[in-house]
Design an enzyme around this catalytic site. Structure first.
Site, PDB file in Angstrom:
ATOM      1  N   HIS A 226     -11.548   2.442  -2.935  1.00 59.23           N
ATOM      2  CA  HIS A 226     -12.068   1.183  -2.372  1.00 59.23           C
ATOM      3  C   HIS A 226     -13.471   1.021  -2.936  1.00 59.23           C
ATOM      4  O   HIS A 226     -14.389   1.718  -2.491  1.00 59.23           O
ATOM      5  CB  HIS A 226     -12.119   1.254  -0.863  1.00 59.23           C
ATOM      6  CG  HIS A 226     -10.818   1.613  -0.203  1.00 59.23           C
ATOM      7  ND1 HIS A 226     -10.352   2.918  -0.125  1.00 59.23           N
ATOM      8  CD2 HIS A 226      -9.892   0.842   0.400  1.00 59.23           C
ATOM      9  CE1 HIS A 226      -9.196   2.924   0.524  1.00 59.23           C
ATOM     10  NE2 HIS A 226      -8.885   1.670   0.852  1.00 59.23           N
TER      11      HIS A 226
ATOM     12  N   ASP B 110       0.863  -1.184   0.000  1.00 61.14           N
ATOM     13  CA  ASP B 110       0.000   0.000   0.000  1.00 61.14           C
ATOM     14  C   ASP B 110       0.894   1.226   0.000  1.00 61.14           C
ATOM     15  O   ASP B 110       1.334   1.675   1.064  1.00 61.14           O
ATOM     16  CB  ASP B 110      -0.892   0.029   1.247  1.00 61.14           C
ATOM     17  CG  ASP B 110      -2.025  -0.962   1.193  1.00 61.14           C
ATOM     18  OD1 ASP B 110      -3.021  -0.673   0.527  1.00 61.14           O
ATOM     19  OD2 ASP B 110      -1.910  -2.020   1.838  1.00 61.14           O
TER      20      ASP B 110
ATOM     21  N   ASP C 274     -10.215  -6.007  -0.232  1.00 57.98           N
ATOM     22  CA  ASP C 274      -9.510  -5.335   0.853  1.00 57.98           C
ATOM     23  C   ASP C 274      -9.149  -6.408   1.875  1.00 57.98           C
ATOM     24  O   ASP C 274      -9.580  -7.567   1.769  1.00 57.98           O
ATOM     25  CB  ASP C 274     -10.386  -4.243   1.458  1.00 57.98           C
ATOM     26  CG  ASP C 274      -9.557  -3.140   2.135  1.00 57.98           C
ATOM     27  OD1 ASP C 274      -8.339  -3.327   2.315  1.00 57.98           O
ATOM     28  OD2 ASP C 274     -10.129  -2.087   2.472  1.00 57.98           O
TER      29      ASP C 274
ATOM     30  N   HIS D 107     -12.204  -1.162   9.100  1.00 51.81           N
ATOM     31  CA  HIS D 107     -11.286  -2.005   9.870  1.00 51.81           C
ATOM     32  C   HIS D 107     -11.972  -2.535  11.130  1.00 51.81           C
ATOM     33  O   HIS D 107     -11.591  -3.584  11.652  1.00 51.81           O
ATOM     34  CB  HIS D 107     -10.042  -1.218  10.281  1.00 51.81           C
ATOM     35  CG  HIS D 107      -9.107  -0.915   9.143  1.00 51.81           C
ATOM     36  ND1 HIS D 107      -9.217   0.235   8.397  1.00 51.81           N
ATOM     37  CD2 HIS D 107      -8.071  -1.611   8.630  1.00 51.81           C
ATOM     38  CE1 HIS D 107      -8.267   0.233   7.467  1.00 51.81           C
ATOM     39  NE2 HIS D 107      -7.562  -0.869   7.586  1.00 51.81           N
TER      40      HIS D 107
ATOM     41  N   ARG E 166       4.458   2.917   3.010  1.00 48.49           N
ATOM     42  CA  ARG E 166       5.222   1.815   3.601  1.00 48.49           C
ATOM     43  C   ARG E 166       6.715   2.077   3.429  1.00 48.49           C
ATOM     44  O   ARG E 166       7.481   1.927   4.362  1.00 48.49           O
ATOM     45  CB  ARG E 166       4.841   0.480   2.945  1.00 48.49           C
ATOM     46  CG  ARG E 166       3.342   0.151   3.028  1.00 48.49           C
ATOM     47  CD  ARG E 166       2.835  -0.048   4.439  1.00 48.49           C
ATOM     48  NE  ARG E 166       1.405  -0.342   4.460  1.00 48.49           N
ATOM     49  CZ  ARG E 166       0.473   0.442   4.984  1.00 48.49           C
ATOM     50  NH1 ARG E 166       0.803   1.590   5.539  1.00 48.49           N
ATOM     51  NH2 ARG E 166      -0.795   0.087   4.973  1.00 48.49           N
TER      52      ARG E 166
END
Length: 484
Positions: A172, A71, A256, A184, A79
């Site tokens: 998304h 990501d 996802d 999440h 990252r």
């Protein structure tokens, strides 16, 4: 009963797995050799450019062109920039500038950087239209609240990553920008009507598809008007009638993270994975903490579902074929790609153009910089932000209004700079800022999230993101040197 080898290999082809360390464990290398389509790396896998290249080369040797993804959105979600913040501004900054050529250049340079490290797939861009001010998961990850603006930058970012030979993954789907909850943790629900959703949420995905995007990542979000109850990741109508038939998408549908509560909280990752593939997901992004034993459980669940007739073998074959086609695209692009160019500094240029100033900023020589802490979202993680690298006397404080008196005393006779991040979402942070401004109406307020709450102050700076380059652009406005 041992798994049927042919079915197990088909099940493997739907998997994108994480792992624990800076080195590829044996179970990952063996999985790739036995058909696992790819891996998703997180900051726990990344230590230095040399280590990343070595790791990715080893992964690439385990199979013929596995997908090596991460990501890397730039901006707050990074990252490769986890240690100090990203050298690439996020989507909000790009949207604020609104130069699609610059957006394409930024993603081309970022993609070339990723390719130079051995990555061939980026789980970006986020093309959500952020219309909910209190959205806890998108915010500065979005190009903005205008569907037309988001659509044109969705196209530009996809083209930029593809220019670099890196798979873009629009996310998304069908859109996470109108929610006040984080998938999440829960399953968000958007009650808007179908016409609104098609014009607002779907417009950027249509643009990405028209730009030739090779993969689309689903949202664990419920939109009844588009196709009934349940998360879109598990919704056959949303993934097939809407994404494929209506938008014309023919590439790989990526889930996802399957460990997220919005999709697997009530039924567990293996069962959710079966339902996702049955609904139309081709590639299962398992998440951050789904390791060997759980990967084996997902593989077993997929094989058993075929045996029991709950998942057709043809659907598994279709998913495997789409993922193989994606890997073939990567192989062709890798063969054509030249060596990655050196970074051209486009990120800092964008950050400078995106930064907005109301008032005339002072050039403080010895300011007290107060950074009001804000909790990071799960997608962002612990990434440094703020002005500390450029100003020696910087203090990070909890958003406690009672702290204002002591901070004002410490700032007596000096310039005061107050740094916040998405202050509109945190009442305690706003109250602390107001307390400081009551004593120091001349203070500079720097907003490093979305500039939605604007306090009464002489100077207000908004950066549209908290990446390293966003921070540097704000520091430069306040007279700081180059810093780090």
């Amino acid at each position: 009963m041992p798994l049927d080898p042919a079915l197990a290999r088909l099940a493997n082809a739907t998997l994108m797995v994480p792992f624990e360390s800076h080195h590829a464990p044996r179970w990952v290398l063996e999985g790739l050799a036995d058909g696992v389509s790819g891996v998703c790396l997180f900051h726990n896998n990344l230590e230095s450019p040399e280590q990343i290249r070595t790791l990715n080369a080893r992964l690439g040797e385990a199979a013929d062109t596995p997908l090596i993804s991460l990501d890397e959105e730039g901006g707050d979600v990074t990252r490769i920039g986890q240690a100090r913040g990203s050298d690439y501004p996020g989507n909000a900054a790009l949207g604020a500038v609104d130069d699609t050529g610059l957006t394409r250049d930024t993603h081309r340079e970022m993609g070339a950087h990723l390719a130079g490290l051995g990555f061939n797939m980026d789980l970006a861009p986020s093309v959500d239209v952020n219309v909910a001010d209190d959205n806890p998961v998108i915010g500065t990850r979005s190009f903005g609240a205008d569907p037309a603006l988001v659509a044109r930058h969705a196209e530009a970012s996809v083209l930029g990553l593809h220019d670099a030979g890196v798979v873009a993954c629009a996310k998304h789907f069908p859109g996470h920008g109108a929610t006040s909850q984080d998938s999440h943790h829960v399953l968000p629900r958007v009650e808007a009507g179908a016409d609104v959703l098609r014009e607002r949420e779907l417009r950027p995905f249509r643009a990405a598809v028209n730009a030739g995007v090779r993969s689309v990542l689903t949202a664990h979000i419920e939109m009844p008007a588009l196709g009934g109850p349940g998360p879109s990741t598990l919704n056959h109508h949303v993934l097939n009638r809407v994404l494929r038939d209506e938008l014309g998408f023919t590439g790989t549908v990526v889930s996802d993270a399957m460990e997220m509560q919005g999709v697997s909280g009530d039924i567990g990752i293996p069962q959710a994975s079966v339902l996702a593939v049955a609904a139309g997901c081709d590639l299962l992004c398992l998440g951050r903490f789904v390791y060997a034993d759980q990967v084996e459980a997902v593989r077993t669940a997929l094989v058993e579902a075929v045996r029991q007739g709950r998942l057709s073998g043809e659907r598994l074959e279709e998913a495997a074929a789409r993922n193989a086609e994606l890997r073939s695209w990567v192989r062709e692009r890798t063969a054509l790609r030249k060596s990655a160019p050196a970074p051209g500094g486009v990120g800092l240029s964008v950050a400078r153009r995106a930064t907005r100033v109301d008032g005339v900023p002072p050039r403080p020589r010895d300011p007290l910089v107060v950074e009001v802490d804000a909790p990071p979202g799960v997608a962002v993680g612990e990434v440094p932000w703020g002005l500390a690298p450029w100003f020696a006397d910087t203090v990070r404080v909890a958003p406690d209004p009672a702290a204002s008196e002591g901070l004002l005393s410490r700032a007596r006779g000096r310039d005061l700079v107050v740094v916040v991040r998405d202050a509109h979402r945190y009442p305690a942070a706003r109250n602390l800022v107001l307390g400081l401004l009551a004593g120091r109406p001349d203070a500079v307020v720097v907003e490093m999230g979305l500039p939605i709450w604007r306090p009464e102050t002489g100077v207000y700076v908004s950066t549209y993101g908290a990446a390293h380059v966003n921070s540097r652009s704000a520091a430069e406005l306040l007279g700081a040197g180059p810093g780090v």
